[in-house]
Design a protein around this motif. Sequence first.
Motif, mmCIF file in Angstrom:
data_model
loop_
_atom_site.group_PDB
_atom_site.id
_atom_site.type_symbol
_atom_site.label_atom_id
_atom_site.label_comp_id
_atom_site.label_asym_id
_atom_site.label_seq_id
_atom_site.Cartn_x
_atom_site.Cartn_y
_atom_site.Cartn_z
ATOM 1 N N VAL A 167 16.130 20.170 20.446
ATOM 2 C CA VAL A 167 16.810 19.909 21.221
ATOM 3 C C VAL A 167 15.964 20.283 22.722
ATOM 4 N N SER A 168 15.778 19.294 23.710
ATOM 5 C CA SER A 168 14.829 19.638 24.736
ATOM 6 C C SER A 168 15.484 20.502 25.749
ATOM 7 N N TYR A 174 21.554 13.574 19.470
ATOM 8 C CA TYR A 174 21.408 14.830 18.336
ATOM 9 C C TYR A 174 22.580 14.633 17.364
ATOM 10 N N LYS A 190 24.282 11.754 28.598
ATOM 11 C CA LYS A 190 23.132 10.819 27.695
ATOM 12 C C LYS A 190 22.144 12.053 27.574
ATOM 13 N N LEU A 191 21.604 11.753 26.386
ATOM 14 C CA LEU A 191 20.570 12.518 25.957
ATOM 15 C C LEU A 191 19.299 11.872 25.267
ATOM 16 N N LEU A 199 17.971 6.697 27.206
ATOM 17 C CA LEU A 199 18.898 8.046 26.670
ATOM 18 C C LEU A 199 20.422 7.641 26.228
ATOM 19 N N ASP A 247 17.667 18.346 28.360
ATOM 20 C CA ASP A 247 18.875 18.136 27.835
ATOM 21 C C ASP A 247 19.827 19.307 27.987
ATOM 22 N N THR A 284 10.739 10.074 27.597
ATOM 23 C CA THR A 284 11.506 9.817 26.510
ATOM 24 C C THR A 284 10.419 9.619 25.159
ATOM 25 N N SER A 289 24.073 9.302 24.200
ATOM 26 C CA SER A 289 25.076 10.315 24.204
ATOM 27 C C SER A 289 24.980 10.783 22.462
ATOM 28 N N ARG A 348 16.181 13.338 26.648
ATOM 29 C CA ARG A 348 15.038 13.668 27.774
ATOM 30 C C ARG A 348 14.196 14.482 26.767
#
Length: 323
Positions: free
Chosen positions: A122-123, A34, A147-148, A29, A126, A309, A31, A150
């Motif tokens: 975007v999930s 995106y 952290k992104l 993951l 997240d 992921t 940050s 997912r």
Amino acid sequence: MASQSHECVFVAFIFMLLLLFSATCKAQLSSSFYDTACPNALTTIRTSIRTAISRERRMAASLIRLHFHDCFVQGCDASILLNDSSTINSEMDAVGNRDSARGHNIVDAAKSEVEKICPGVVSCADILAVAARDASVAVGGPSWTVKLGRRDSTTANVDQANSDLPSFRASLGELISNFDRKGLSERDMVALSGSHSIGQAQCFTFRDRIYDNASDIDAGFASTRIRSCPTNTDGDANLAPLDLVTPNQFDNNYFKNLMRKKGLLQSDQVLFTGGSTDSIVSEYSRSPTTFSSDFASAMVKMGDIEPLTGTTGQIRRICSAVN
Ligand code: HEM
Ligand SMILES: *[C@@H]1O[C@H](CO)[C@@H](O)[C@H](O)[C@H]1NC(C)=O
Ligand SMILES: *[C@@H]1O[C@H](CO)[C@@H](O)[C@H](O)[C@H]1NC(C)=O
């Protein structure tokens, strides 16, 4: 000599391949996930979450708990957001969630705002992780970098929700092993329990404790709570604040309460009844900054539990249903 150095080069080559493989295989993951695909994702989520919390302050608590209950069941994959369907047995029917977990509609609303600017990017997992952080900040709690990356599950697991979400009746040993199974230490567990600095609990979750006349509860506190929590099951859903001092402010009063035997749930009070976590509770009660920074790191660690992921899972279009 020559063949030996060839061997060396070969071994080094295999080693590099393995490194490359493990790097792509276990995506991390990040940050900045995106930053190019949806640069306004985080501000859009924040606006949506702030609006919801300004309408109802308790929603901050509900969203933090929702993220926790997501992460403890097949990892932080938004499985908790799925409704019942022909393929899904909703985790909302698990004992710890039924008529208790809240905030799904708020995550759904944030998701639909994000879909308007970047469809399919975007999930929900997240969005929930970011919502929990924004919720903490909105009620005066710590902030941290989320952290992104997912992805969302295509399955839910109500049986795991029943077995892995901790019970308000849990002993200290049970709580420690419950969190240890998710890779979280005793210190993480105590820090995360500090979320009970905000939010509400229903009478049936603390009735036994307040009527017990046990030595680990303050008598005055028990009698105050008894007033709005009758023995009669009609009162089962009556609410009481988890932190009697500052129920709408995220702070370290929760730990001070425990030291005065004013923890609402049994699972709260066991953190300060002569066991191995007493020293952590008193440390957090003395130092709001230590609590704050430990809470933030523990939330990041919790948000790292078994994410989907890469190409696993999917990016749901609607958080309550698989695509
Ligand atoms: C240590 C084990 C834990 C147990 C046994 C536990 C149990 C509970 C229970 C029984 C409630 C009240 C639910 C109801 O009456 O409907 C509650 C509420 C809450 N829990 Fe926990 N919890 C634990 C840990 C955590 C953690 C790790 C977090 C977050 C990181 C958390 C966040 C919350 C919040 C914010 C609320 C209030 C929710 C609201 O008002 O909607 N809890 N918890
Ligand atoms: C606890 O104490 C109250 C009065 O102080 C009494 O009425 C009640 O029966 C006691 N309960 C138990 C379980 O001992
Ligand atoms: C899931 O359930 C909620 C609450 O009942 C409802 O508002 C929502 O529309 C449902 N989602 C779907 C995709 O049917």
